[in-house]
Scaffold this active site. Sequence first.
Site: not given
Length: 298
Positions: A265, A242, A145, A169, A239, A274
């Site tokens: 994730h 990514r 990210r 995150k 992004h 995806y």
Amino acid sequence: MLDWNTAIDAYAKQLEYVDRKSKNTIQAYLRDLKAYATNFSNRDIALDQVRSEQINTYLQLLNDEYANASVLRAKTSIINFHRFLKQYYQLKDNPASHIQKIRKLHRYPKTIDQSQIDNLLQQENLKHERFHLAMIDVLYSCGLRVSELVELTLSQVYLDQAYLRVLGKGNKERMVPMASITVDNVKRYLEMDRYVWLKTKSNRVFIKPNGKAITRQYVYTMLKKRSQLLGLDLEISPHKLRHSFATSLLNGGADLRVVQELLGHADISTTQIYTHIEKKRMQEAYQKFHPMNDKKGE
């Protein structure tokens, strides 16, 4: 009477010190709440006077103007804010506990063709070439990210072992391998550029020629300028790189769980989108090129 600014400041401390949210998440929540507060305070509606119907009307206004994801995030910010207020100030009612549902729309991530990425990573005699190539390579080859790239420190880079220790995150840590060419690009930048530019003590990997750490905006602007200088008809963002990282892995046969781990994730359903991209592309290719697609049933 509750003051909007005081309440938002108190919630900001809750997000940072109790919930331990990332800096970018906190900034996003506070942007949502400041816009929310402005809407009501401009109409002289105090915080403890807000009602469910008024929140619904506000969300509908957002829904008419902004992307679905932005509205959903704003709704989450508002719900969590009022939940905090009820507990923190011992309020009787929570007006956000009965607000309307907003349907989540699934938008497929936009990716960049491999040939365009190859052009983007092609060595040119452009200004600060080693610096820019190293950043782009890490974004695409490691799937970071933009916030992870900006905040990457020297202690997280293991060039001899060819991997990065990335803090994602919620400060969740993951190990991401580096391709040999990526290692070479980063090493050249560190030895030939960063060493020269460093003016004060800094542990950030990527610093600008003036010695200051890069920002998210710097990365966006750099990508846009590079695309223009190379004559690429390409709308590019960190992004998208990514997203391209993820689809490249899946196209190559990588296991979905592995891709989930590499992207950081928490939920595999986020990664599964995806696979839908590739199904959609196959469908479009069939409709465009297969001769039977033009034939109508008897």
